[in-house]
Design an enzyme around this catalytic site. Structure first.
Site, mmCIF file in Angstrom:
data_model
loop_
_atom_site.group_PDB
_atom_site.id
_atom_site.type_symbol
_atom_site.label_atom_id
_atom_site.label_comp_id
_atom_site.label_asym_id
_atom_site.label_seq_id
_atom_site.Cartn_x
_atom_site.Cartn_y
_atom_site.Cartn_z
ATOM 1 N N HIS A 30 0.815 -1.226 0.000
ATOM 2 C CA HIS A 30 0.000 0.000 0.000
ATOM 3 C C HIS A 30 0.849 1.277 0.000
ATOM 4 O O HIS A 30 0.716 2.153 0.858
ATOM 5 C CB HIS A 30 -1.112 0.004 1.040
ATOM 6 C CG HIS A 30 -0.765 -0.286 2.471
ATOM 7 N ND1 HIS A 30 0.206 0.385 3.147
ATOM 8 C CD2 HIS A 30 -1.327 -1.143 3.361
ATOM 9 C CE1 HIS A 30 0.249 -0.059 4.388
ATOM 10 N NE2 HIS A 30 -0.669 -0.987 4.536
ATOM 11 N N HIS A 76 -4.319 -10.102 13.916
ATOM 12 C CA HIS A 76 -4.464 -8.859 13.145
ATOM 13 C C HIS A 76 -5.240 -9.185 11.871
ATOM 14 O O HIS A 76 -4.896 -10.131 11.157
ATOM 15 C CB HIS A 76 -3.059 -8.340 12.831
ATOM 16 C CG HIS A 76 -2.990 -7.065 12.058
ATOM 17 N ND1 HIS A 76 -4.019 -6.155 11.971
ATOM 18 C CD2 HIS A 76 -1.967 -6.537 11.321
ATOM 19 C CE1 HIS A 76 -3.633 -5.128 11.226
ATOM 20 N NE2 HIS A 76 -2.407 -5.341 10.814
ATOM 21 N N GLU A 131 -5.612 -7.426 9.053
ATOM 22 C CA GLU A 131 -5.204 -6.900 7.744
ATOM 23 C C GLU A 131 -4.959 -8.079 6.797
ATOM 24 O O GLU A 131 -4.401 -9.110 7.192
ATOM 25 C CB GLU A 131 -3.958 -6.009 7.867
ATOM 26 C CG GLU A 131 -3.721 -5.244 6.574
ATOM 27 C CD GLU A 131 -2.764 -4.048 6.704
ATOM 28 O OE1 GLU A 131 -2.109 -3.893 7.741
ATOM 29 O OE2 GLU A 131 -2.698 -3.287 5.716
ATOM 30 N N ASP A 170 -2.896 -9.018 4.643
ATOM 31 C CA ASP A 170 -1.606 -9.701 4.437
ATOM 32 C C ASP A 170 -1.415 -10.837 5.438
ATOM 33 O O ASP A 170 -0.575 -11.711 5.222
ATOM 34 C CB ASP A 170 -0.424 -8.718 4.493
ATOM 35 C CG ASP A 170 -0.406 -7.842 5.726
ATOM 36 O OD1 ASP A 170 -1.491 -7.492 6.223
ATOM 37 O OD2 ASP A 170 0.702 -7.494 6.190
ATOM 38 N N HIS A 211 -1.264 -2.725 14.490
ATOM 39 C CA HIS A 211 -1.308 -1.571 13.608
ATOM 40 C C HIS A 211 -2.734 -1.113 13.335
ATOM 41 O O HIS A 211 -2.961 -0.008 12.855
ATOM 42 C CB HIS A 211 -0.563 -2.011 12.317
ATOM 43 C CG HIS A 211 -0.835 -1.397 11.044
ATOM 44 N ND1 HIS A 211 -0.942 -2.102 9.857
ATOM 45 C CD2 HIS A 211 -0.981 -0.085 10.721
ATOM 46 C CE1 HIS A 211 -1.137 -1.275 8.862
ATOM 47 N NE2 HIS A 211 -1.169 -0.060 9.332
ATOM 48 N N ASP A 227 2.528 -7.135 13.704
ATOM 49 C CA ASP A 227 3.300 -6.165 12.908
ATOM 50 C C ASP A 227 4.452 -5.528 13.707
ATOM 51 O O ASP A 227 5.460 -5.113 13.121
ATOM 52 C CB ASP A 227 2.396 -5.038 12.408
ATOM 53 C CG ASP A 227 1.599 -5.420 11.170
ATOM 54 O OD1 ASP A 227 1.850 -6.494 10.604
ATOM 55 O OD2 ASP A 227 0.710 -4.635 10.770
ATOM 56 N N TYR A 231 10.288 -0.124 8.104
ATOM 57 C CA TYR A 231 8.949 -0.646 8.390
ATOM 58 C C TYR A 231 8.235 0.255 9.392
ATOM 59 O O TYR A 231 7.073 0.648 9.190
ATOM 60 C CB TYR A 231 9.064 -2.073 8.950
ATOM 61 C CG TYR A 231 7.735 -2.735 9.115
ATOM 62 C CD1 TYR A 231 7.182 -3.512 8.111
ATOM 63 C CD2 TYR A 231 6.984 -2.557 10.275
ATOM 64 C CE1 TYR A 231 5.940 -4.091 8.251
ATOM 65 C CE2 TYR A 231 5.742 -3.129 10.430
ATOM 66 C CZ TYR A 231 5.231 -3.901 9.413
ATOM 67 O OH TYR A 231 3.979 -4.468 9.551
ATOM 68 N N HIS A 235 6.224 -10.199 10.107
ATOM 69 C CA HIS A 235 7.038 -9.955 8.902
ATOM 70 C C HIS A 235 8.515 -10.002 9.289
ATOM 71 O O HIS A 235 8.904 -9.482 10.345
ATOM 72 C CB HIS A 235 6.778 -8.557 8.325
ATOM 73 C CG HIS A 235 5.378 -8.297 7.874
ATOM 74 N ND1 HIS A 235 4.823 -8.853 6.735
ATOM 75 C CD2 HIS A 235 4.407 -7.502 8.394
ATOM 76 C CE1 HIS A 235 3.587 -8.419 6.587
ATOM 77 N NE2 HIS A 235 3.299 -7.599 7.584
HETATM 78 FE FE1 FEO Z 1 -0.868 -4.360 9.385
HETATM 79 FE FE2 FEO Z 1 1.285 -6.779 8.231
HETATM 80 O O1 FEO Z 1 -0.354 -5.901 8.443
#
Ligand code: FEO
Length: 396
Positions: free
Chosen positions: A23, A77, A79, A81, A144, A163, A191, A222
């Site tokens: 994004h 989370h 999101e 991903d 996040h 995250d 990041y 990640h």
């Molecule tokens: Fe806020 Fe890795 O997603």
């Protein structure tokens, strides 16, 4: 590849070597979507992967256990991903309950057809026993998203931090001591700056809660897992949550016929007379991702654009839009730029944007009509010098 975190706890995620955009964040070194499998008297999967890689997640789990053995799937989370692979995972694991907090349940219901899922909704502080181990849940709103949470395993002193402490970094290695520390800290910095810089306050609160835990390992969603350099990444986060300035200044500009560029170079020359790191970026050939990563710890910025059609150069407008969303704090600076027959837009628009970001404005904009005169360039040099002198005070 070593995927074992602790006896009975393994990485089962996906390495995305080729992703280059998250994004708007230019992920030059790819990313990973980390998921983890805990095998105990009951088994749990912690988080999932991006939707296209759901089959890889299932393959990795099946290499270690039968999918029928999965009792819990924890979603820290929502999101996509991390949650995109959940529909495939839940369909493949008939025994599994989806473990998440109430806000996460709402978010998942808005993203996916969850009608066949078994839910196990948890509150902050709730626990689930897997047998020898416990899963303990800690809400971490805005780290996040509002529904975000950590999962902590006290018996292993292991924190699944989602995250937080992550890096968009594809690598053959899973652990922080398998790669140079400066490389992964730089990835963690990029990041932080590009994903969560605007949430410094809630992250600081989360850090305070994390500091109360005994932690031997931090497994983010990640990048690499922290086991040897936890103190280093904690120390870095302590600085980043307040955008702590370093003795560093940034000259950031767009130009049309090189007039604003001449001004930028004069400001840089002034700053270089001081004992600071002076960085110089043209927005036409520097991605916003790099710029905000450097902004995170700079002390001051000079930002310039000429007037174009009573406005800004579009590339500068884009960078300022991206930067203002991430809300860097603890900065001061000033605007500059050339103009032709109207002073609307240009330096004035840059200054407005800096004020909106709550950057402390140190002086009126420096302007040049058409082409900067020697007097204007001298003023630029002096402004750069003053900016450098201010930044010098942040030397350790
Ligand atoms: Fe806020 Fe890795 O997603």
């Amino acid at each position: 590849m070593n995927i074992t975190l602790k006896d009975g706890i393994d990485w089962v995620g996906h390495i995305d070597w080729t992703v280059r955009d998250f994004h708007g964040y230019k992920t030059e070194s790819g990313s990973t979507y980390n998921a983890y499998l805990i095998r105990d008297e009951k088994s749990a999967v912690i988080d999932a992967v991006k939707a296209p890689y759901a089959d890889k997640l299932l393959e990795h789990i099946q290499a270690l256990t039968d999918l029928e053995n999965i009792n819990y799937v924890v979603c820290n989370h929502a999101e996509p991903d991390h949650s995109g692979g959940l529909p495939g995972l839940m369909a493949a694991c008939p025994q599994a309950e989806l473990v998440c907090n109430p806000k996460c349940k709402s978010a998942l219901e808005m993203h996916y057809d969850t009608s066949a899922w078994n839910w196990h909704v948890v509150a902050d502080g709730d626990t689930i026993s897997l047998g020898k181990r416990t899963l303990s849940f800690i809400n971490t709103p805005m780290v996040h998203w509002p529904e975000s949470m950590f999962t902590y395993v006290p018996e292993d002193k292991l924190l699944f931090s989602m995250d937080a402490f992550g890096q968009h970094h594809a690598s053959a290695f899973r652990f922080d001591d398998e790669e140079p520390l400066d490389v992964i800290l730089q990835e963690a910095k990029a990041y932080y700056a590009n994903i969560v810089m605007l949430y410094g306050r809630p992250i600081a609160q989360t850090m305070a809660r994390a500091a109360e835990l005994e932690i031997e390992m931090i497994a983010p969603s990640h990048g690499v897992i922290w086991r040897s350099h936890i103190k280093d990444v904690f120390a870095a986060y302590q600085k980043w949550v307040v955008c702590k300035p370093a003795p560093k200044v940034i000259v950031l500009y767009a130009s049309m016929w090189q007039s604003t560029e001449l001004m930028a170079r004069a400001i840089l020359e002034g700053a270089q007379e001081c004992n600071v790191e002076a960085q110089f970026f043209n927005v036409d050939n520097t991605h916003s991702t790099r710029i905000v990563t450097e902004v995170l710890d700079c002390a001051a910025m000079a930002i310039g654009s000429p007037t174009l059609n009573n406005s800004l150069m579009p590339a500068m407008a884009g960078v300022l839009c991206y930067m203002s969303g991430l809300r860097p704090t603890n900065k001061q600076g000033f605007a500059f730029g050339s103009y032709g027959w109207s002073m609307r837009g240009g330096a004035s628009a840059v200054e407005s944007s800096m004020k909106e970001m709550k950057i402390e404005i140190t002086r009126d904009p420096i302007r040049a009509q058409y082409v900067p005169t020697p007097e204007v360039l001298a003023e630029c040099r002096e402004a750069g010098r003053q900016m450098g002198k201010y930044a010098e005070q942040f030397a350790d």
